[in-house]
Design a protein around this motif. Structure first.
Motif, PDB file in Angstrom:
ATOM      1  N   TYR A  84     121.280  52.592 -81.055  1.00  0.00           N
ATOM      2  CA  TYR A  84     120.282  53.320 -81.857  1.00  0.00           C
ATOM      3  C   TYR A  84     120.331  54.785 -81.473  1.00  0.00           C
ATOM      4  CZ  TYR A  84     118.108  48.632 -81.957  1.00  0.00           C
ATOM      5  OH  TYR A  84     117.854  47.300 -82.091  1.00  0.00           O
ATOM      6  N   ARG A  85     120.217  55.675 -82.445  1.00  0.00           N
ATOM      7  CA  ARG A  85     120.199  57.104 -82.132  1.00  0.00           C
ATOM      8  C   ARG A  85     119.767  57.917 -83.354  1.00  0.00           C
ATOM      9  NH1 ARG A  85     124.860  54.957 -83.042  1.00  0.00           N
ATOM     10  NH2 ARG A  85     126.405  55.885 -84.407  1.00  0.00           N
ATOM     11  N   TYR A  86     119.463  59.177 -83.104  1.00  0.00           N
ATOM     12  CA  TYR A  86     119.179  60.114 -84.189  1.00  0.00           C
ATOM     13  C   TYR A  86     120.427  60.935 -84.481  1.00  0.00           C
ATOM     14  CZ  TYR A  86     114.308  58.925 -84.293  1.00  0.00           C
ATOM     15  OH  TYR A  86     113.145  58.239 -84.463  1.00  0.00           O
ATOM     16  N   VAL A  87     120.710  61.106 -85.767  1.00  0.00           N
ATOM     17  CA  VAL A  87     121.894  61.861 -86.190  1.00  0.00           C
ATOM     18  C   VAL A  87     121.487  62.916 -87.215  1.00  0.00           C
ATOM     19  CG1 VAL A  87     123.546  60.009 -85.687  1.00  0.00           C
ATOM     20  CG2 VAL A  87     122.436  60.071 -87.933  1.00  0.00           C
ATOM     21  N   GLU A  88     122.201  64.047 -87.179  1.00  0.00           N
ATOM     22  CA  GLU A  88     121.894  65.139 -88.117  1.00  0.00           C
ATOM     23  C   GLU A  88     122.575  64.956 -89.465  1.00  0.00           C
ATOM     24  OE1 GLU A  88     122.803  68.404 -85.141  1.00  0.00           O
ATOM     25  OE2 GLU A  88     121.185  69.335 -86.307  1.00  0.00           O
ATOM     26  N   LEU A  89     123.671  64.192 -89.470  1.00  0.00           N
ATOM     27  CA  LEU A  89     124.408  63.949 -90.709  1.00  0.00           C
ATOM     28  C   LEU A  89     124.308  62.479 -91.069  1.00  0.00           C
ATOM     29  CD1 LEU A  89     127.687  65.986 -89.972  1.00  0.00           C
ATOM     30  CD2 LEU A  89     125.555  66.784 -91.052  1.00  0.00           C
ATOM     31  N   ASP A  90     124.147  62.206 -92.350  1.00  0.00           N
ATOM     32  CA  ASP A  90     124.113  60.829 -92.833  1.00  0.00           C
ATOM     33  C   ASP A  90     125.504  60.216 -92.673  1.00  0.00           C
ATOM     34  OD1 ASP A  90     124.098  58.481 -94.254  1.00  0.00           O
ATOM     35  OD2 ASP A  90     123.113  59.318 -96.030  1.00  0.00           O
ATOM     36  N   PRO A  91     125.661  59.173 -91.865  1.00  0.00           N
ATOM     37  CA  PRO A  91     126.992  58.584 -91.668  1.00  0.00           C
ATOM     38  C   PRO A  91     127.605  58.048 -92.969  1.00  0.00           C
ATOM     39  CG  PRO A  91     125.458  57.795 -89.989  1.00  0.00           C
ATOM     40  CD  PRO A  91     124.632  58.531 -91.010  1.00  0.00           C
ATOM     41  N   LEU A  92     126.752  57.762 -93.948  1.00  0.00           N
ATOM     42  CA  LEU A  92     127.250  57.212 -95.216  1.00  0.00           C
ATOM     43  C   LEU A  92     127.895  58.287 -96.087  1.00  0.00           C
ATOM     44  CD1 LEU A  92     127.121  54.386 -96.546  1.00  0.00           C
ATOM     45  CD2 LEU A  92     125.001  55.095 -97.667  1.00  0.00           C
ATOM     46  N   THR A  93     127.337  59.485 -96.074  1.00  0.00           N
ATOM     47  CA  THR A  93     127.796  60.549 -96.985  1.00  0.00           C
ATOM     48  C   THR A  93     128.418  61.726 -96.237  1.00  0.00           C
ATOM     49  OG1 THR A  93     125.696  61.740 -96.908  1.00  0.00           O
ATOM     50  CG2 THR A  93     125.887  59.993 -98.562  1.00  0.00           C
ATOM     51  N   GLY A  94     128.157  61.835 -94.948  1.00  0.00           N
ATOM     52  CA  GLY A  94     128.622  62.983 -94.180  1.00  0.00           C
ATOM     53  C   GLY A  94     127.792  64.235 -94.382  1.00  0.00           C
ATOM     54  N   ALA A  95     126.796  64.155 -95.249  1.00  0.00           N
ATOM     55  CA  ALA A  95     125.954  65.325 -95.539  1.00  0.00           C
ATOM     56  C   ALA A  95     124.689  65.301 -94.673  1.00  0.00           C
ATOM     57  CB  ALA A  95     125.563  65.317 -97.011  1.00  0.00           C
ATOM     58  N   ARG A  96     124.021  66.440 -94.616  1.00  0.00           N
ATOM     59  CA  ARG A  96     122.702  66.477 -93.973  1.00  0.00           C
ATOM     60  C   ARG A  96     121.748  65.563 -94.726  1.00  0.00           C
ATOM     61  NH1 ARG A  96     122.392  69.688 -89.982  1.00  0.00           N
ATOM     62  NH2 ARG A  96     123.922  71.361 -89.775  1.00  0.00           N
ATOM     63  N   TRP A  97     120.744  65.054 -94.013  1.00  0.00           N
ATOM     64  CA  TRP A  97     119.698  64.279 -94.671  1.00  0.00           C
ATOM     65  C   TRP A  97     118.940  65.203 -95.634  1.00  0.00           C
ATOM     66  CZ3 TRP A  97     120.241  59.292 -93.840  1.00  0.00           C
ATOM     67  CH2 TRP A  97     120.833  58.855 -92.658  1.00  0.00           C
ATOM     68  N   PRO A  98     118.401  64.665 -96.705  1.00  0.00           N
ATOM     69  CA  PRO A  98     117.578  65.498 -97.594  1.00  0.00           C
ATOM     70  C   PRO A  98     116.429  66.127 -96.805  1.00  0.00           C
ATOM     71  CG  PRO A  98     117.954  63.316 -98.546  1.00  0.00           C
ATOM     72  CD  PRO A  98     118.488  63.267 -97.160  1.00  0.00           C
ATOM     73  N   PRO A  99     116.008  67.329 -97.190  1.00  0.00           N
ATOM     74  CA  PRO A  99     114.901  67.961 -96.469  1.00  0.00           C
ATOM     75  C   PRO A  99     113.619  67.143 -96.590  1.00  0.00           C
ATOM     76  CG  PRO A  99     115.601  69.286 -98.369  1.00  0.00           C
ATOM     77  CD  PRO A  99     116.565  68.155 -98.250  1.00  0.00           C
TER      78      PRO A  99
END
Ligand code: MD6
Ligand code: FE
Length: 206
Positions: A69-84
């Protein structure tokens, strides 16, 4: 909302019944978030698949896979930042936290959970955040569910609270380490969400 009633579930665990009304705007915002960062059922380190589908908004997103479990800045599914994180989400979290006794909460992560009938969340604690002085703010949308509060240990009989559309549960301080869960969702129809329940869990991850 000034008329919110704060109901203690356990020490430093507070139910704000009907705090969000109406929830339609939240559902619409969830739709926009999921259009950018789709709901997905995550794998657990143990190799299982979670019955609850998840996505995130805000600077940090909670993620689980075989590695942990961890926090990530990029969505592993899309490679993009999470929506604001929408400004109304952050405001709701801050105000609810203050009503629950924890002023000064500025979330940097919002985990969006989607429950279909049969989905559930076993006893766990939200424990991947850096600074445990910040509370957890959990917003229920749509179909009702039984929220289970186990407290300091996952053993024993939990306190059972029905959480309905617009209810918010806040926990922090001595209760921050509390074990909790959600009983298997019963089928139903809700005007705001149809056959679904959503839950927004606001955290300060970093
Ligand atoms: C709830 N949810 O759905 C409470 N925690 O009312 C949780 O405790 C929760 O849905 C971690 C991850 C997803 C969740
Ligand atoms: Fe949780």
């Amino acid at each position: 909302m000034a008329e919110t009633t704060a109901i203690p579930i356990a020490p430093e665990v507070t139910l704000l019944r009907g705090h969000v009304a109406p929830t339609g705007p939240l559902v619409a915002a969830i739709g926009r978030i999921a259009a950018q960062a789709p709901f997905r059922q995550l794998s657990t380190p143990g190799g299982g698949t979670m019955s609850v589908a998840m996505t995130n908004c805000g600077p940090w997103g909670w993620h689980s896979d075989r590695r942990g479990y961890r926090y990530v800045e990029l969505d592993p599914l899309t490679g993009a930042r999470w929506p604001p994180m929408p400004a109304p989400f952050a405001r709701l979290a801050r105000e609810a936290a203050a009503l629950g006794g924890f002023p000064g909460f500025e979330p940097d992560a919002c985990l969006v959970n989607r429950y279909v009938p049969g989905a559930q969340m076993g006893a766990h604690r939200d424990w991947d955040e850096l600074d445990k002085r910040f509370p957890i703010v959990s917003v229920s949308i749509g179909l009702p569910a039984a929220f289970l509060w186990y407290g300091a240990t996952r053993r024993g009989r939990p306190l059972v609270t029905l959480v309905e559309d617009g209810d918010v549960v806040v926990w922090g301080g001595g209760a921050r380490a509390g074990f909790h869960g959600v009983r298997k969702l019963q089928a139903g129809e809700h005007p705001a969400t149809g056959a679904l329940r959503y839950n927004l869990t606001f955290r300060r991850a970093k």
